[in-house]
Design a protein around this motif. Structure first.
Motif: not given
Lengths: 399, 399
Positions: A1-7, A9-10
């Motif tokens: 699973m490739k998670y893509s968090f909101a910018k 929060i990064e």
């Protein structure tokens, strides 16, 4: 699973204070880092009696509550605020999970990507963290021991058209400053003239070391609190207990309603069992007397840390003795980088918060914050010995 | 002062359910609207003993806690989850202010303006409210009594490249549906193949009317829970008490850490006194036995409402008898607009939630949700009389 968090929060860095807290928990590191009240003064028996009384009162105590918070507690807090010359009704108030949640929800309902906000220099790091998660740009206003420099404030209002100004005018975190009444009035006027929301955060106002001194909250200086630019925040975390996580926001009804809508989506409501227990506590327990007791004890601890700082006679170390609150703000020799110093200090068994994360813009890297409320005399002496040892080691190694 | 709120909050409508709750509080309107548990089954004495035990344990109980929540409680919840074949450690879990906060924080860390998310049709309205505040577009997948239609799901994944799918697979709110295992597996597979985060909300799973029935949470069907697309939410609100506001999220460590960063900014941590009291409660109180008791009582109430709905013999009224949870989802005559019907119902002294706000896209305006857990037999009989009266009045006036 490739998670893509909101910018957003990064970019959000984990709070330095809480990371250090985590690091030192369960170890024998003496911590001057957190903003923790002293456990020994918690009114644990009175709190216990409040929960017993509440839970003897019937099963409704355990049901869902209102998003705005338990009405009788809001009414009690309004009565307490009246004694500070803040005259508002429960419709002007929402209860939150600590005042941190009020701050964060206000950001959520009021800020948009690209907005500018103004803050003191330095300022509360968890406020910076929350505001930045909404994609705003934070600009620091030159500040001294009396508060923001009003000329720089005017210039920055003109240059940036900020939407919100955030201040802790009484015993600021981290600098422990108390704004003069003139500066309070000047800031209020500037906000009114320019339609800027003024977020006044007042977690420490009760922790004043001169019982007679008056530090009027900015909201109390406003003639028209019903249509005020001021959103006023406070909490029971420093006067009763942090674990009950009960803070509040006071503002114009429209602002409270907007925060309420966001709070519905955020968590429906905060712990209503804690709010109800606080209601019983305030009825049966003399909180004002308790606050006086805390003040006297914290003042003695502040005085001891002040004396120890002086005694250590560390080169180029400067600080101002605070008139209240929980912190010393310390400037050390310009060649010391306090984030580096912290690593040595932890090896020596003592922790503090480096100043850097409290600056919205260019940090003074030779600053640090020391908490004096959470350590008893013996621990504080030992902790300050370790601090001085770490500092001398650092200076020997780096100079 | 001219306030200028963020656009996202201007758009955010206040929850219909909570507005009705507010309207009916303190009045003699019988409410089938809220999702309230029955007060008479709250384990108030056990809760009281838990607070006493906690507050007798020392003053540290009242200090600040960790953002992720009280570790011994997380460990206990992990043990309970293991019996549902969910094998995770406390590092895979964060405690939140009800599961609503977990849902909202996940939105905050994972969603960005313009993202698409897929939901059941209909779905939980407070989830819609929270997701929309992050500026996403919500697309409904065709759904029946077995869950989402997997063909429509595939088509919508292809058409919209969604970032997240939100489901309540066991006793969905509002429709009371239970997904088949085949559909659960199909959804999980689709999420894995397309790197879509799957938010499984399970507040009602314990409230099943057949003690022997097994409804495996989707996360328990995943071979690789450490790198899973599933974020699993649940809560003590329906099994112990809502006032303690303690829910949790279970997910891959990276997801939990991201939620933790957002939670620091949002409120530092939830009530740790409540979390610690729950820890003592779980140690001393037989929660499983208590849940069985709740199930049997709620089943009887469900059965009574089912019988009353049948007895009233209202024209074109359809519903499916739920196998658990807290709601009847009712379809009435297509000529009835249930938001209009509600106004008449409130005049007659009874409230429900119109179906419209539960639909992400085109609503079925002739639907409504009835809660059966919160009213005793006598009140339910009277409430259903009023409901039938309002319906007949509406039909007379509009047909």
């Amino acid at each position: 699973m490739k998670y893509s968090f909101a910018k957003s929060i990064e970019q959000l860095e984990s709070s330095a204070v809480r990371d250090i807290l985590k690091l030192t928990q369960g170890s024998d590191v003496i911590s001057f880092a957190g903003g923790l009240p002293a456990e020994e003064f918690f009114p644990v028996e009175a709190v216990k009696q409040a929960y017993i009384k509440l839970l003897d009162s019937g099963k409704n105590a355990l049901q869902y509550g209102l998003t705005d918070g338990y009405l009788p507690l809001r009414e009690q807090i309004c009565q307490r605020l009246a004694s500070k010359n803040i005259h508002v009704g429960p419709e002007n108030m929402i209860l939150t999970t600590g005042s941190q949640q009020a701050l964060d929800l206000l950001g959520r309902v009021y800020l948009e990507q690209g907005d500018v906000i103004l803050v003191e220099n330095p300022t509360y790091l968890a406020a910076l963290q929350s505001f930045r998660s909404y994609g705003v740009r934070v600009v620091a206003v030159e500040s001294d021991n009396d508060g923001m420099n009003l000329e720089d404030l005017q210039a920055k209002i003109k240059a940036h058209r900020p939407k919100l100004i955030y201040v802790v005018p009484t015993f600021s975190n981290p600098a422990g400053r108390v704004w003069s009444t003139e500066r309070r009035l000047g800031l209020l006027k500037a906000c009114k003239m320019n339609d800027i929301l003024l977020l006044e955060d007042d977690p420490y106002g009760e922790i004043k070391f001169d019982d007679q001194a008056e530090y009027p909250p900015i909201i109390s200086l406003d003639d028209h609190p019903a249509d005020s630019p001021v959103v006023y925040l406070s909490t029971f975390s420093k006067t009763v207990a942090p674990a009950m996580r009960t803070g509040w926001a006071v503002a114009d009804k429209r602002v409270i309603q907007a925060i309420g809508k966001a709070k519905q989506a955020a968590d429906l409501h905060s712990s209503s069992i804690d709010q109800q227990a606080l209601y019983y506590l305030l009825g049966d327990f003399n909180l004002d007397e308790h606050i006086v007791k805390i003040r006297h004890n914290y003042k003695a601890r502040m005085q001891l840390m002040n004396d120890l700082l002086a005694e250590k006679n560390l080169p180029e170390v400067k600080w101002t003795k605070p008139a209240g609150g929980m912190f010393f703000w310390v400037e050390v020799s310009p060649q010391v980088h306090t984030e580096q110093l912290l690593k040595m200090a932890i090896k020596e068994g003592v922790a503090f918060v480096p100043g850097t994360p409290f600056f919205a813009e260019t940090p003074l890297t030779n600053t640090l914050r020391l908490n004096y409320t959470h350590t008893d005399e013996e621990t504080m002496r030992e902790g300050m010995n370790r601090f001085a040892k770490a500092m001398n080691q650092y200076l020997t190694a780096h100079v």
